[in-house]
Design a protein around this motif. Structure first.
Motif, PDB file in Angstrom:
ATOM      1  N   SER A 269    -164.102 -27.973 -78.599  1.00 32.92           N
ATOM      2  CA  SER A 269    -164.038 -28.064 -77.134  1.00 32.92           C
ATOM      3  C   SER A 269    -163.550 -26.766 -76.495  1.00 32.92           C
ATOM      4  CB  SER A 269    -163.132 -29.215 -76.711  1.00 32.92           C
ATOM      5  OG  SER A 269    -163.694 -30.441 -77.118  1.00 32.92           O
ATOM      6  N   GLN A 270    -162.782 -25.984 -77.229  1.00 36.46           N
ATOM      7  CA  GLN A 270    -162.244 -24.731 -76.692  1.00 36.46           C
ATOM      8  C   GLN A 270    -163.192 -23.544 -76.854  1.00 36.46           C
ATOM      9  OE1 GLN A 270    -158.291 -23.812 -78.152  1.00 36.46           O
ATOM     10  NE2 GLN A 270    -157.723 -25.958 -78.125  1.00 36.46           N
ATOM     11  N   ILE A 271    -164.040 -23.577 -77.881  1.00 33.96           N
ATOM     12  CA  ILE A 271    -164.871 -22.418 -78.217  1.00 33.96           C
ATOM     13  C   ILE A 271    -165.706 -21.902 -77.039  1.00 33.96           C
ATOM     14  CG2 ILE A 271    -166.838 -21.667 -79.626  1.00 33.96           C
ATOM     15  CD1 ILE A 271    -165.587 -23.284 -81.938  1.00 33.96           C
ATOM     16  N   PRO A 272    -166.404 -22.748 -76.285  1.00 32.01           N
ATOM     17  CA  PRO A 272    -167.200 -22.195 -75.185  1.00 32.01           C
ATOM     18  C   PRO A 272    -166.365 -21.392 -74.187  1.00 32.01           C
ATOM     19  CG  PRO A 272    -167.828 -24.474 -75.598  1.00 32.01           C
ATOM     20  CD  PRO A 272    -166.592 -24.197 -76.430  1.00 32.01           C
ATOM     21  N   TYR A 273    -165.152 -21.844 -73.943  1.00 30.50           N
ATOM     22  CA  TYR A 273    -164.296 -21.195 -72.938  1.00 30.50           C
ATOM     23  C   TYR A 273    -163.565 -19.980 -73.496  1.00 30.50           C
ATOM     24  CZ  TYR A 273    -165.660 -25.398 -70.610  1.00 30.50           C
ATOM     25  OH  TYR A 273    -166.430 -26.396 -70.059  1.00 30.50           O
ATOM     26  N   VAL A 274    -163.512 -19.872 -74.815  1.00 28.34           N
ATOM     27  CA  VAL A 274    -162.954 -18.680 -75.456  1.00 28.34           C
ATOM     28  C   VAL A 274    -164.031 -17.599 -75.545  1.00 28.34           C
ATOM     29  CG1 VAL A 274    -162.045 -17.749 -77.634  1.00 28.34           C
ATOM     30  CG2 VAL A 274    -161.181 -19.925 -76.755  1.00 28.34           C
TER      31      VAL A 274
ATOM     32  N   SER B 270    -178.577 -17.923 -74.040  1.00 29.90           N
ATOM     33  CA  SER B 270    -178.864 -19.222 -74.634  1.00 29.90           C
ATOM     34  C   SER B 270    -177.936 -19.514 -75.809  1.00 29.90           C
ATOM     35  CB  SER B 270    -180.306 -19.274 -75.121  1.00 29.90           C
ATOM     36  OG  SER B 270    -181.196 -19.134 -74.041  1.00 29.90           O
ATOM     37  N   ILE B 271    -177.637 -20.781 -75.981  1.00 27.92           N
ATOM     38  CA  ILE B 271    -176.853 -21.279 -77.103  1.00 27.92           C
ATOM     39  C   ILE B 271    -177.809 -22.100 -77.952  1.00 27.92           C
ATOM     40  CG2 ILE B 271    -174.951 -22.774 -77.814  1.00 27.92           C
ATOM     41  CD1 ILE B 271    -174.891 -21.232 -74.391  1.00 27.92           C
ATOM     42  N   LEU B 272    -177.886 -21.775 -79.239  1.00 31.35           N
ATOM     43  CA  LEU B 272    -178.822 -22.414 -80.155  1.00 31.35           C
ATOM     44  C   LEU B 272    -178.071 -23.365 -81.077  1.00 31.35           C
ATOM     45  CD1 LEU B 272    -181.750 -22.544 -81.246  1.00 31.35           C
ATOM     46  CD2 LEU B 272    -181.158 -20.602 -82.723  1.00 31.35           C
ATOM     47  N   MET B 273    -178.548 -24.632 -81.131  1.00 29.30           N
ATOM     48  CA  MET B 273    -177.916 -25.654 -81.966  1.00 29.30           C
ATOM     49  C   MET B 273    -178.989 -26.563 -82.556  1.00 29.30           C
ATOM     50  SD  MET B 273    -174.634 -26.653 -79.579  1.00 29.30           S
ATOM     51  CE  MET B 273    -175.589 -26.927 -78.111  1.00 29.30           C
TER      52      MET B 273
ATOM     53  N   ARG C 209    -171.834 -31.330 -77.660  1.00 23.00           N
ATOM     54  CA  ARG C 209    -171.438 -31.734 -76.294  1.00 23.00           C
ATOM     55  C   ARG C 209    -170.624 -30.690 -75.523  1.00 23.00           C
ATOM     56  NH1 ARG C 209    -170.185 -38.068 -77.389  1.00 23.00           N
ATOM     57  NH2 ARG C 209    -172.345 -38.739 -77.380  1.00 23.00           N
ATOM     58  N   PRO C 210    -169.659 -30.021 -76.125  1.00 23.75           N
ATOM     59  CA  PRO C 210    -168.920 -29.022 -75.329  1.00 23.75           C
ATOM     60  C   PRO C 210    -169.828 -27.923 -74.766  1.00 23.75           C
ATOM     61  CG  PRO C 210    -167.695 -29.556 -77.311  1.00 23.75           C
ATOM     62  CD  PRO C 210    -169.055 -30.186 -77.457  1.00 23.75           C
ATOM     63  N   TRP C 211    -170.849 -27.524 -75.529  1.00 20.42           N
ATOM     64  CA  TRP C 211    -171.756 -26.495 -75.053  1.00 20.42           C
ATOM     65  C   TRP C 211    -172.669 -27.012 -73.950  1.00 20.42           C
ATOM     66  CZ3 TRP C 211    -170.855 -21.695 -75.322  1.00 20.42           C
ATOM     67  CH2 TRP C 211    -170.176 -21.151 -76.416  1.00 20.42           C
ATOM     68  N   ILE C 212    -173.074 -28.270 -74.051  1.00 17.94           N
ATOM     69  CA  ILE C 212    -173.913 -28.857 -72.999  1.00 17.94           C
ATOM     70  C   ILE C 212    -173.156 -28.823 -71.681  1.00 17.94           C
ATOM     71  CG2 ILE C 212    -174.982 -30.993 -72.191  1.00 17.94           C
ATOM     72  CD1 ILE C 212    -175.595 -31.567 -75.218  1.00 17.94           C
ATOM     73  N   LYS C 213    -171.906 -29.234 -71.696  1.00 23.68           N
ATOM     74  CA  LYS C 213    -171.072 -29.210 -70.484  1.00 23.68           C
ATOM     75  C   LYS C 213    -170.882 -27.774 -69.983  1.00 23.68           C
ATOM     76  CE  LYS C 213    -167.198 -31.018 -68.133  1.00 23.68           C
ATOM     77  NZ  LYS C 213    -167.687 -30.940 -66.781  1.00 23.68           N
ATOM     78  N   TYR C 214    -170.554 -26.870 -70.892  1.00 18.90           N
ATOM     79  CA  TYR C 214    -170.334 -25.478 -70.510  1.00 18.90           C
ATOM     80  C   TYR C 214    -171.591 -24.887 -69.856  1.00 18.90           C
ATOM     81  CZ  TYR C 214    -169.097 -20.566 -70.684  1.00 18.90           C
ATOM     82  OH  TYR C 214    -168.829 -19.267 -70.338  1.00 18.90           O
ATOM     83  N   ALA C 215    -172.744 -25.133 -70.452  1.00 18.06           N
ATOM     84  CA  ALA C 215    -173.992 -24.571 -69.930  1.00 18.06           C
ATOM     85  C   ALA C 215    -174.300 -25.085 -68.527  1.00 18.06           C
ATOM     86  CB  ALA C 215    -175.145 -24.907 -70.877  1.00 18.06           C
ATOM     87  N   GLN C 216    -173.992 -26.345 -68.262  1.00 24.36           N
ATOM     88  CA  GLN C 216    -174.218 -26.906 -66.927  1.00 24.36           C
ATOM     89  C   GLN C 216    -173.375 -26.202 -65.873  1.00 24.36           C
ATOM     90  OE1 GLN C 216    -173.242 -31.005 -67.675  1.00 24.36           O
ATOM     91  NE2 GLN C 216    -175.306 -31.519 -68.366  1.00 24.36           N
ATOM     92  N   GLU C 217    -172.200 -25.772 -66.242  1.00 18.55           N
ATOM     93  CA  GLU C 217    -171.262 -25.152 -65.298  1.00 18.55           C
ATOM     94  C   GLU C 217    -171.350 -23.629 -65.243  1.00 18.55           C
ATOM     95  OE1 GLU C 217    -167.585 -26.534 -66.933  1.00 18.55           O
ATOM     96  OE2 GLU C 217    -167.760 -28.515 -66.021  1.00 18.55           O
ATOM     97  N   ASN C 218    -172.039 -23.006 -66.205  1.00 11.90           N
ATOM     98  CA  ASN C 218    -171.955 -21.552 -66.331  1.00 11.90           C
ATOM     99  C   ASN C 218    -173.295 -20.841 -66.492  1.00 11.90           C
ATOM    100  OD1 ASN C 218    -168.907 -20.856 -66.518  1.00 11.90           O
ATOM    101  ND2 ASN C 218    -169.185 -22.719 -67.730  1.00 11.90           N
TER     102      ASN C 218
ATOM    103  N   GLN D 227    -178.313 -21.586 -71.058  1.00 11.07           N
ATOM    104  CA  GLN D 227    -179.339 -22.520 -71.490  1.00 11.07           C
ATOM    105  C   GLN D 227    -179.022 -22.997 -72.907  1.00 11.07           C
ATOM    106  OE1 GLN D 227    -183.219 -20.772 -71.805  1.00 11.07           O
ATOM    107  NE2 GLN D 227    -184.225 -22.720 -72.101  1.00 11.07           N
ATOM    108  N   ILE D 228    -179.248 -24.280 -73.149  1.00  8.53           N
ATOM    109  CA  ILE D 228    -179.112 -24.838 -74.484  1.00  8.53           C
ATOM    110  C   ILE D 228    -180.494 -24.918 -75.104  1.00  8.53           C
ATOM    111  CG2 ILE D 228    -178.433 -26.848 -75.851  1.00  8.53           C
ATOM    112  CD1 ILE D 228    -176.055 -25.483 -74.523  1.00  8.53           C
ATOM    113  N   LEU D 229    -180.646 -24.388 -76.304  1.00  8.45           N
ATOM    114  CA  LEU D 229    -181.882 -24.520 -77.064  1.00  8.45           C
ATOM    115  C   LEU D 229    -181.571 -25.323 -78.320  1.00  8.45           C
ATOM    116  CD1 LEU D 229    -183.291 -20.884 -76.900  1.00  8.45           C
ATOM    117  CD2 LEU D 229    -183.922 -22.847 -75.479  1.00  8.45           C
ATOM    118  N   PHE D 230    -182.356 -26.337 -78.557  1.00 10.62           N
ATOM    119  CA  PHE D 230    -182.160 -27.173 -79.733  1.00 10.62           C
ATOM    120  C   PHE D 230    -183.293 -26.965 -80.726  1.00 10.62           C
ATOM    121  CE2 PHE D 230    -179.650 -29.888 -76.775  1.00 10.62           C
ATOM    122  CZ  PHE D 230    -178.467 -29.919 -77.507  1.00 10.62           C
ATOM    123  N   VAL D 231    -182.917 -26.912 -81.993  1.00 11.31           N
ATOM    124  CA  VAL D 231    -183.871 -26.928 -83.088  1.00 11.31           C
ATOM    125  C   VAL D 231    -183.940 -28.371 -83.565  1.00 11.31           C
ATOM    126  CG1 VAL D 231    -184.275 -26.171 -85.463  1.00 11.31           C
ATOM    127  CG2 VAL D 231    -183.349 -24.565 -83.772  1.00 11.31           C
TER     128      VAL D 231
END
Length: 168
Positions: A26-31, A39-42, A52-61, A64-68
C-alpha cells in the motif's frame, strides 16, 4: 533483520520489518511516485493486494495500469517482457502466481526492467521459505513477503528487501 537478510540474499540494512506485506504494498506507489502519464505493468490475475494500491494510485495521479493476462498457452514471463516499453515506469508482480502456481523468471525480468530504467517490485510471499530469493541477482528494487505461507509464521509480520537505489 540479519535472519531476513539471509532469506533475501542481501544486507541487513536493506531489510524492513513490517506489520504485513499489504502494509508495504500500500505504501509503494506513494514512495515511488511514478511520472504522470507513465504506465504500471502487472498481471491481471495477481493477488489483489498486489494490484489494488496501484489501481487507486493511478486514478488519483494520471497514470495508466496495464495488465498482462496469464494464459496456459503462453509463458507469463514472455508476455510481461513483450509489454515493456519506455512508457512503463513500474513492473509489479508476484514471483509465484497465487491463482495458478506459475513462476515468473525474475532474473530475466530484472535485466530487462533495469535496461529500461523501470522499477521492479516483486511479492515473494508464495515462494519465500520454499524457493531461493536472490535480491542481489534479480535487479529488483523491492521484494516483499508476508510471514506466513512457507515461512511458517503468522499474519502479523511482513518483510521487505529495499534496494540501495530506493533507500537513497
Amino acid at each position: 533483520r540479519i535472519d531476513a537478510s539471509h532469506l533475501f540474499s542481501c544486507e541487513p540494512y536493506q531489510i524492513a520489518v513490517l506489520a504485513s506485506a499489504s502494509e508495504m504494498l500500500s505504501q509503494i506507489p506513494y514512495v515511488l511516485k511514478p511520472k504522470k502519464k507513465s504506465s504500471i505493468l502487472m498481471v491481471q490475475s495477481d493477488f489483489p493486494a498486489v494490484t489494488r494500491p496501484w489501481i487507486k494510485y493511478a486514478q488519483e495521479n494520471d497514470c495508466q495500469i496495464l495488465f498482462v493476462k496469464e494464459t496456459q498457452e503462453n509463458d507469463l514471463t514472455d508476455l510481461i517482457l513483450r509489454k515493456i516499453t519506455e512508457k512503463i515506469s513500474i513492473v509489479q508482480v508476484s514471483l509465484v502466481q497465487f491463482s495458478s502456481g506459475t513462476k515468473i523468471d525474475i532474473e530475466r525480468l530484472g535485466k530487462e526492467t533495469k535496461r529500461f530504467g523501470i522499477k521492479l517490485i516483486v511479492d515473494v510471499t508464495q515462494a519465500a521459505g520454499a524457493l531461493p530469493i536472490k535480491a542481489k541477482d534479480w535487479n529488483a528494487d523491492i521484494l516483499l513477503t508476508s510471514g506466513y505461507k512457507w515461512l511458517g509464521g503468522h499474519g502479523g509480520v511482513g518483510l521487505a528487501y529495499i534496494s540501495d537505489e530506493i533507500l537513497d
